[in-house]
Every structure is written in structure tokens, then in C-alpha cells.
Design a protein around this motif. Structure first.
Motif, PDB file in Angstrom:
ATOM      1  N   LEU A 162       0.830  -1.214   0.000  1.00  0.00           N
ATOM      2  CA  LEU A 162       0.000   0.000   0.000  1.00  0.00           C
ATOM      3  C   LEU A 162       0.861   1.259   0.000  1.00  0.00           C
ATOM      4  O   LEU A 162       0.627   2.175  -0.787  1.00  0.00           O
ATOM      5  CB  LEU A 162      -0.925   0.020   1.215  1.00  0.00           C
ATOM      6  N   THR A 163       1.843   1.314   0.883  1.00  0.00           N
ATOM      7  CA  THR A 163       2.666   2.519   0.987  1.00  0.00           C
ATOM      8  C   THR A 163       3.534   2.723  -0.247  1.00  0.00           C
ATOM      9  O   THR A 163       3.938   3.846  -0.528  1.00  0.00           O
ATOM     10  CB  THR A 163       3.545   2.514   2.257  1.00  0.00           C
ATOM     11  N   SER A 164       3.767   1.643  -0.991  1.00  0.00           N
ATOM     12  CA  SER A 164       4.531   1.755  -2.236  1.00  0.00           C
ATOM     13  C   SER A 164       3.631   1.995  -3.441  1.00  0.00           C
ATOM     14  O   SER A 164       4.121   2.094  -4.562  1.00  0.00           O
ATOM     15  CB  SER A 164       5.349   0.475  -2.459  1.00  0.00           C
ATOM     16  N   GLY A 165       2.313   2.028  -3.210  1.00  0.00           N
ATOM     17  CA  GLY A 165       1.383   2.280  -4.308  1.00  0.00           C
ATOM     18  C   GLY A 165       1.220   1.115  -5.263  1.00  0.00           C
ATOM     19  O   GLY A 165       0.817   1.300  -6.413  1.00  0.00           O
ATOM     20  N   ASP A 194      -6.181   5.710   4.604  1.00  0.00           N
ATOM     21  CA  ASP A 194      -4.735   5.631   4.376  1.00  0.00           C
ATOM     22  C   ASP A 194      -4.252   4.231   4.748  1.00  0.00           C
ATOM     23  O   ASP A 194      -4.981   3.433   5.341  1.00  0.00           O
ATOM     24  CB  ASP A 194      -3.973   6.728   5.130  1.00  0.00           C
ATOM     25  N   ALA A 195      -3.019   3.921   4.360  1.00  0.00           N
ATOM     26  CA  ALA A 195      -2.467   2.576   4.547  1.00  0.00           C
ATOM     27  C   ALA A 195      -2.541   2.116   6.000  1.00  0.00           C
ATOM     28  O   ALA A 195      -2.909   0.971   6.283  1.00  0.00           O
ATOM     29  CB  ALA A 195      -1.030   2.534   4.043  1.00  0.00           C
ATOM     30  N   GLU A 196      -2.205   2.996   6.926  1.00  0.00           N
ATOM     31  CA  GLU A 196      -2.212   2.622   8.336  1.00  0.00           C
ATOM     32  C   GLU A 196      -3.617   2.225   8.799  1.00  0.00           C
ATOM     33  O   GLU A 196      -3.803   1.222   9.489  1.00  0.00           O
ATOM     34  CB  GLU A 196      -1.681   3.783   9.183  1.00  0.00           C
ATOM     35  N   ALA A 229      -7.810  -7.188  -2.716  1.00  0.00           N
ATOM     36  CA  ALA A 229      -6.766  -6.271  -3.185  1.00  0.00           C
ATOM     37  C   ALA A 229      -6.784  -6.221  -4.701  1.00  0.00           C
ATOM     38  O   ALA A 229      -7.008  -7.237  -5.368  1.00  0.00           O
ATOM     39  CB  ALA A 229      -5.395  -6.709  -2.693  1.00  0.00           C
ATOM     40  N   GLU A 230      -6.556  -5.028  -5.206  1.00  0.00           N
ATOM     41  CA  GLU A 230      -6.456  -4.803  -6.644  1.00  0.00           C
ATOM     42  C   GLU A 230      -5.071  -4.227  -6.923  1.00  0.00           C
ATOM     43  O   GLU A 230      -4.644  -3.271  -6.268  1.00  0.00           O
ATOM     44  CB  GLU A 230      -7.531  -3.808  -7.100  1.00  0.00           C
ATOM     45  N   ILE A 231      -4.386  -4.798  -7.877  1.00  0.00           N
ATOM     46  CA  ILE A 231      -3.059  -4.308  -8.227  1.00  0.00           C
ATOM     47  C   ILE A 231      -3.206  -2.994  -9.004  1.00  0.00           C
ATOM     48  O   ILE A 231      -4.137  -2.831  -9.791  1.00  0.00           O
ATOM     49  CB  ILE A 231      -2.292  -5.390  -9.027  1.00  0.00           C
ATOM     50  N   THR A 232      -2.328  -2.055  -8.755  1.00  0.00           N
ATOM     51  CA  THR A 232      -2.334  -0.767  -9.453  1.00  0.00           C
ATOM     52  C   THR A 232      -1.474  -0.879 -10.718  1.00  0.00           C
ATOM     53  O   THR A 232      -0.773  -1.878 -10.921  1.00  0.00           O
ATOM     54  CB  THR A 232      -1.756   0.341  -8.559  1.00  0.00           C
ATOM     55  N   MET A 233      -1.478   0.152 -11.545  1.00  0.00           N
ATOM     56  CA  MET A 233      -0.625   0.135 -12.728  1.00  0.00           C
ATOM     57  C   MET A 233       0.855   0.005 -12.344  1.00  0.00           C
ATOM     58  O   MET A 233       1.559  -0.822 -12.922  1.00  0.00           O
ATOM     59  CB  MET A 233      -0.873   1.365 -13.602  1.00  0.00           C
ATOM     60  N   LYS A 236       1.371  -3.515 -11.400  1.00  0.00           N
ATOM     61  CA  LYS A 236       1.422  -4.411 -12.567  1.00  0.00           C
ATOM     62  C   LYS A 236       2.800  -4.381 -13.215  1.00  0.00           C
ATOM     63  O   LYS A 236       3.327  -5.418 -13.609  1.00  0.00           O
ATOM     64  CB  LYS A 236       0.364  -4.017 -13.592  1.00  0.00           C
ATOM     65  N   GLU A 237       3.369  -3.195 -13.318  1.00  0.00           N
ATOM     66  CA  GLU A 237       4.707  -3.089 -13.912  1.00  0.00           C
ATOM     67  C   GLU A 237       5.720  -3.882 -13.094  1.00  0.00           C
ATOM     68  O   GLU A 237       6.504  -4.660 -13.645  1.00  0.00           O
ATOM     69  CB  GLU A 237       5.133  -1.624 -14.001  1.00  0.00           C
ATOM     70  N   VAL A 238       5.692  -3.685 -11.775  1.00  0.00           N
ATOM     71  CA  VAL A 238       6.615  -4.420 -10.894  1.00  0.00           C
ATOM     72  C   VAL A 238       6.309  -5.914 -10.954  1.00  0.00           C
ATOM     73  O   VAL A 238       7.219  -6.740 -11.076  1.00  0.00           O
ATOM     74  CB  VAL A 238       6.536  -3.898  -9.442  1.00  0.00           C
ATOM     75  N   GLY A 239       5.042  -6.277 -10.889  1.00  0.00           N
ATOM     76  CA  GLY A 239       4.646  -7.686 -10.919  1.00  0.00           C
ATOM     77  C   GLY A 239       5.074  -8.379 -12.202  1.00  0.00           C
ATOM     78  O   GLY A 239       5.571  -9.512 -12.167  1.00  0.00           O
ATOM     79  N   ARG A 240       4.897  -7.716 -13.339  1.00  0.00           N
ATOM     80  CA  ARG A 240       5.306  -8.315 -14.622  1.00  0.00           C
ATOM     81  C   ARG A 240       6.824  -8.496 -14.672  1.00  0.00           C
ATOM     82  O   ARG A 240       7.320  -9.515 -15.156  1.00  0.00           O
ATOM     83  CB  ARG A 240       4.835  -7.444 -15.783  1.00  0.00           C
ATOM     84  N   GLU A 241       7.542  -7.498 -14.172  1.00  0.00           N
ATOM     85  CA  GLU A 241       9.006  -7.596 -14.133  1.00  0.00           C
ATOM     86  C   GLU A 241       9.432  -8.755 -13.237  1.00  0.00           C
ATOM     87  O   GLU A 241      10.325  -9.536 -13.595  1.00  0.00           O
ATOM     88  CB  GLU A 241       9.576  -6.281 -13.607  1.00  0.00           C
ATOM     89  N   LEU A 242       8.789  -8.884 -12.080  1.00  0.00           N
ATOM     90  CA  LEU A 242       9.109  -9.977 -11.161  1.00  0.00           C
ATOM     91  C   LEU A 242       8.757 -11.329 -11.768  1.00  0.00           C
ATOM     92  O   LEU A 242       9.518 -12.292 -11.655  1.00  0.00           O
ATOM     93  CB  LEU A 242       8.370  -9.800  -9.835  1.00  0.00           C
TER      94      LEU A 242
END
Length: 133
Positions: A60-63, A81-83, A107-111, A114-120
Motif C-alpha cells: 500500500l505505501t509503495s502504491g 490511508d495505509a495505516e 486487493a487490486e493491483i495498481t498500474m 502491474k509493472e513491478v509484478g510483470r518484471e518480477l
């Protein structure tokens, strides 16, 4: 977020396909961290809950994700907020004890997620290819 840990990596990869529910996240956390003990045991639930909520907070805090509920076929994010989100999840999870499909939140992944997830996902696939003879 710096380098994602194993838990965040697996959660983001799982979220690439669709929304993920809290019990699914807990199951992924349990598998990745190799948390032992019966699923219904209070100690096991505590370990899973703490590790899952910590991973949710990091994402969450990383968006990388949004947390909310489903209304029919629509995702409705919580306007907190995340907290506050993590406090709400923790509180409701403690109240329920054991959770299952659809309990508490999704939970829904953000854009950016998705970029980080695809890279991972790509890096996991390429590291698996390296293991082949």
C-alpha cells in the motif's frame, strides 16, 4: 519500494491475473514463509495475520495495490490511508479468527504494481529457465 521481498513478489504475481482476497493472500504468505502448524491454530493464525498485514502495508505505501471490497463485479477501494487499512484488516481478522473466501477485503493491483509484478514474473520465469539442463 526497494527490492520486493519474496512475500510481496508472490502476492504481486498472484494479483496480475485478478483481484485477490485476503484469505488467498494469507495462504500465499503461509506458503512463502513456510509457517508450520494447523491453519486453525491461534498461533498459526497470528503469524499469518501479522506477516500478511505487514506485506499489505508495504504494498500500500509503495502504491502497488489498493484494498477494498467487491460490489457485484466492481472493485470498490476503501478511502483510508495505509495505516487505517491495516488496522481495519487486523481488527476484523482478529474478530473473525479464521478467514475464508471474500472475508474482510480484496486487493487490486495498481498500474505501478502491474509493472513491478510483470518484471518480477519475468525474472522468476528466466531464473526457472536457468535451472533446465
Amino acid at each position: 519500494m526497494s527490492e520486493p521481498d519474496d512475500v510481496v513478489r508472490e502476492l504481486l504475481i498472484a494479483a496480475l491475473d485478478d483481484w485477490i482476497y485476503l484469505a488467498q493472500m494469507g495462504s500465499i504468505v503461509r506458503d512463502v514463509l513456510k509457517i508450520e502448524g494447523p491453519w486453525v491454530s491461534p498461533e498459526t493464525q497470528h503469524q499469518i495475520r501479522e506477516a500478511t498485514c505487514a506485506a499489505i502495508a508495504r504494498m500500500l505505501t509503495s502504491g502497488l495495490i489498493r484494498v477494498g471490497t467487491l460490489n457485484g463485479s466492481r472493485f470498490v477501494p476503501w478511502n483510508l490511508d495505509a495505516e487505517k487499512i491495516v488496522e481495519r484488516i487486523t481488527s476484523e481478522w482478529k474478530e473473525l479468527g479464521q478467514i475464508s473466501l471474500g472475508d474482510i477485503c480484496w486487493a487490486e493491483i495498481t498500474m505501478p504494481g502491474k509493472e513491478v509484478g510483470r518484471e518480477l514474473f519475468s525474472s522468476v520465469g528466466s531464473s526457472l529457465d536457468d535451472d533446465e539442463p
